[in-house]
Design a protein around this motif. Sequence first.
Motif, PDB file in Angstrom:
ATOM      1  N   ALA A   1     -44.588  25.878  22.050  1.00  0.00           N
ATOM      2  CA  ALA A   1     -44.588  26.807  20.919  1.00  0.00           C
ATOM      3  C   ALA A   1     -44.121  28.165  21.427  1.00  0.00           C
ATOM      4  O   ALA A   1     -44.835  29.166  21.355  1.00  0.00           O
ATOM      5  CB  ALA A   1     -45.983  26.899  20.312  1.00  0.00           C
ATOM      6  N   ASP A   2     -42.934  28.167  21.983  1.00  0.00           N
ATOM      7  CA  ASP A   2     -42.344  29.385  22.524  1.00  0.00           C
ATOM      8  C   ASP A   2     -40.846  29.168  22.623  1.00  0.00           C
ATOM      9  O   ASP A   2     -40.405  28.179  23.213  1.00  0.00           O
ATOM     10  CB  ASP A   2     -42.920  29.704  23.908  1.00  0.00           C
ATOM     11  N   SER A   3     -40.088  30.093  22.061  1.00  0.00           N
ATOM     12  CA  SER A   3     -38.643  29.844  21.958  1.00  0.00           C
ATOM     13  C   SER A   3     -37.964  29.774  23.322  1.00  0.00           C
ATOM     14  O   SER A   3     -36.927  29.140  23.455  1.00  0.00           O
ATOM     15  CB  SER A   3     -37.981  30.912  21.088  1.00  0.00           C
TER      16      SER A   3
ATOM     17  N   ALA B   1     -37.648  22.545  25.248  1.00  0.00           N
ATOM     18  CA  ALA B   1     -37.225  23.023  23.929  1.00  0.00           C
ATOM     19  C   ALA B   1     -38.403  23.684  23.216  1.00  0.00           C
ATOM     20  O   ALA B   1     -39.550  23.251  23.354  1.00  0.00           O
ATOM     21  CB  ALA B   1     -36.668  21.876  23.078  1.00  0.00           C
ATOM     22  N   GLY B   2     -38.093  24.716  22.468  1.00  0.00           N
ATOM     23  CA  GLY B   2     -39.105  25.407  21.685  1.00  0.00           C
ATOM     24  C   GLY B   2     -39.312  24.712  20.354  1.00  0.00           C
ATOM     25  O   GLY B   2     -38.380  24.161  19.772  1.00  0.00           O
ATOM     26  N   ILE B   3     -40.556  24.717  19.892  1.00  0.00           N
ATOM     27  CA  ILE B   3     -40.891  24.130  18.590  1.00  0.00           C
ATOM     28  C   ILE B   3     -41.895  25.047  17.895  1.00  0.00           C
ATOM     29  O   ILE B   3     -42.327  26.038  18.470  1.00  0.00           O
ATOM     30  CB  ILE B   3     -41.484  22.706  18.744  1.00  0.00           C
TER      31      ILE B   3
ATOM     32  N   GLY C   1     -34.044  33.332  17.041  1.00  0.00           N
ATOM     33  CA  GLY C   1     -35.033  34.088  17.798  1.00  0.00           C
ATOM     34  C   GLY C   1     -36.296  33.311  18.073  1.00  0.00           C
ATOM     35  O   GLY C   1     -36.254  32.184  18.544  1.00  0.00           O
ATOM     36  N   SER C   2     -37.411  33.924  17.733  1.00  0.00           N
ATOM     37  CA  SER C   2     -38.726  33.420  18.135  1.00  0.00           C
ATOM     38  C   SER C   2     -39.054  32.086  17.474  1.00  0.00           C
ATOM     39  O   SER C   2     -38.484  31.707  16.462  1.00  0.00           O
ATOM     40  CB  SER C   2     -39.779  34.458  17.751  1.00  0.00           C
ATOM     41  N   SER C   3     -40.065  31.404  18.074  1.00  0.00           N
ATOM     42  CA  SER C   3     -40.533  30.145  17.482  1.00  0.00           C
ATOM     43  C   SER C   3     -41.581  30.401  16.411  1.00  0.00           C
ATOM     44  O   SER C   3     -42.073  29.475  15.787  1.00  0.00           O
ATOM     45  CB  SER C   3     -41.133  29.261  18.573  1.00  0.00           C
ATOM     46  N   ARG C   4     -41.908  31.663  16.145  1.00  0.00           N
ATOM     47  CA  ARG C   4     -43.057  31.932  15.268  1.00  0.00           C
ATOM     48  C   ARG C   4     -42.879  31.300  13.891  1.00  0.00           C
ATOM     49  O   ARG C   4     -41.881  31.504  13.209  1.00  0.00           O
ATOM     50  CB  ARG C   4     -43.326  33.437  15.187  1.00  0.00           C
TER      51      ARG C   4
ATOM     52  N   ARG D   1     -32.408  27.022  15.209  1.00  0.00           N
ATOM     53  CA  ARG D   1     -32.916  25.647  15.143  1.00  0.00           C
ATOM     54  C   ARG D   1     -34.430  25.548  15.001  1.00  0.00           C
ATOM     55  O   ARG D   1     -34.939  24.669  14.327  1.00  0.00           O
ATOM     56  CB  ARG D   1     -32.424  24.787  16.304  1.00  0.00           C
ATOM     57  N   ILE D   2     -35.171  26.466  15.600  1.00  0.00           N
ATOM     58  CA  ILE D   2     -36.628  26.352  15.462  1.00  0.00           C
ATOM     59  C   ILE D   2     -37.033  26.760  14.051  1.00  0.00           C
ATOM     60  O   ILE D   2     -37.893  26.138  13.432  1.00  0.00           O
ATOM     61  CB  ILE D   2     -37.377  27.178  16.527  1.00  0.00           C
TER      62      ILE D   2
ATOM     63  N   ARG E   1     -36.548  23.822  11.757  1.00  0.00           N
ATOM     64  CA  ARG E   1     -37.642  22.846  11.856  1.00  0.00           C
ATOM     65  C   ARG E   1     -38.892  23.381  11.158  1.00  0.00           C
ATOM     66  O   ARG E   1     -39.556  22.668  10.419  1.00  0.00           O
ATOM     67  CB  ARG E   1     -37.974  22.546  13.316  1.00  0.00           C
ATOM     68  N   ASN E   2     -39.208  24.660  11.442  1.00  0.00           N
ATOM     69  CA  ASN E   2     -40.418  25.238  10.854  1.00  0.00           C
ATOM     70  C   ASN E   2     -40.351  25.237   9.329  1.00  0.00           C
ATOM     71  O   ASN E   2     -41.358  24.986   8.659  1.00  0.00           O
ATOM     72  CB  ASN E   2     -40.610  26.677  11.351  1.00  0.00           C
TER      73      ASN E   2
END
Lengths: 464, 164
Positions: free
Chosen positions: A136-138, A151-153, B66-69, B91-92, B95-96
């Motif tokens: 959980a971190d890009s 990979a980040g999720i 940017g961030s996965s937040r 891409r994140i 998905r989010n």
Amino acid sequence: MNTTEARHSSSGGQPPSPQTFAQKALARAAGLDSVQIGQVVDAQPDVILSHDNTAAIRRIWQEFGQARVLRPERLAITLDHAVPAPTTKHAQNHAEIREFVREQGIAHFFEVGRGICHQVLSEEAVVLPGQLILGADSHTTHYGWMGAFGAGIGRSEVAALWATGQLWLRVPETMRIELDGELPPWVTAKDFALRVIGDLGADGGLYAMIEFGGSGIEALPLEARMILPNMMAEFGAKSAFIAPNAAVVEYVAARLGRRRSRAEAAQRGERRPQDAPAQMVDEARAEIEALLLDSDDGAPYAAVHRYAARDIEPTVACPHTVDNVRLLSEVSDVRVQQAFLGTCTNGRLSDLAVAAQIVQGRRTASGTRFLVIPASAEVLQDALRLGYIQTLVEAGAVIGVPGCGPCMGNHMGIPAPGETTISSANRNFRGRMGTPDSDVYLASPAVVAASAIMGRIADPRELE
Amino acid sequence: MDVIRGRAWKYGDNVNTDVIYPGKYTYTVSGREEIARHALEDLDPAFVTGMQPGDVIVAGRNWGCGSSREQAATCLVYNGVGAIVAESFGRIFYRNALNNGLPAIVCPEAARVIQPGDAVEVDITSCVVRCPAGEFSFPPFSPSIMHIIEAGGLIAYVKRSLEA
Ligand code: SF4
């Protein structure tokens, strides 16, 4: 490499078609013989990373009504994004995470001050080459430095992984980036990463696996390898990869051996030893070598970009996007109120070493603060032992607690509105460091240190 | 949710997660309403007060880089955003968004021609975007993504599979 190929060739009469690293790594993680590019697989990551966001993930996971996470040994949790807790709310967040760690028996838990997730999981060999880590971190792309698929999720996805152990992933196309020759003096992997992102844009690697190779990559010192996959999050990449060389295997083997010998000693109730017995490191090395994966010759690349190392120059990303790059010489009149050396991109021993060398016997400019935050406790200890911290503090630097610091505007070292920061981090989005009204420039550690002395964005060669 | 109807809020290329939902709130703000209030705070302060449930965000390339937040997606869901139509997504974020039941539609043609305030329809079943400038189709979601959208998001989907 060898093991996978053997499995492929024994599974049918046809010679196997050349595969990319991404195909091989995701096939392994999904328990399949082989996968096609574009195929969606259910992958089971070897490591699931979360940090200060773990409490929020736990609240999502609790909706599943499970008492225990499926495989606690696969979870890795660090406290690093706002440490030590700056407010009561942050402290409550940390307390909730510690409670979860106790209740679930999470072994890979790293307390406040141990360091930034990506640095610590590398130092502790929690992740190994050829493995899959989802976080959980890009910047989970980071682990490509050792030849892992990172990979980040999102948070919900991590919660789902805790519960089920698997997640859908699309097998990405691979873009290969070659660097030929050796980088000139004062030009670093950071400058190369900024150049690539500047040339091809912040979405130049969107959804793709970015694979680095060529003589220029082979010539990079070990720590410099860590910069490139880390920065590829700013390129839109799903993941990034450098085929491990002997030095990388040795680093990971030494650390895996050390981790195991410490764990054994702890079980016997002994004080932990300084070094792992040679036999343990040998066993670790053999284990790692069996895990190594690399792209085959003739693997299908969606694109190949070639750079000559001698053409790369000191490069700076200007506000407010990472692909807004200029040559260092074009921005040398920009005054800075803060110079920040640290983060998972450039907070390692070699970064502190070059900064110490530059500021040795000098003072930071009046009106400019120099903030140095080692990426981990180990980096801090080494830098203390080698005298770098002494040199930096003598020059006027402020040393922060190992962690992310103000990188994402969460912790101490936040700029005031109207101020400009030169930073060794990976991201300079508007508001990133806490206020939308400040400018952040990104550069190599040498440029950050030289700028701290000059009070404006400066080339270290000006101080030679 | 088969057909989403709303007005377009149009933005440019490379809109990143820090301006969609600032990082400084990520560990201290958790209530739905409070998360919703900070949406697009550093990009377009008029958004939160002006948007109506069902409205559609229309963006250029790499929306949500940017961030996965995940709050970058949920802050839009909590404001009632019906869908996002973009030339491409980080891409994140992509998905989010899907994992929170927010349709992220890759449709460069529509994203380019839709004007701010246009009435927009997004038809998930027949995979078309309708706007004053015409009708534009987009590729269907893969079955694994469709299952998640149909379940109403990843959490609901996992809950169901754990019970099965
Ligand atoms: S140092 Fe910055 S980029 Fe790295 S993990 Fe921490 S917040 Fe993220």
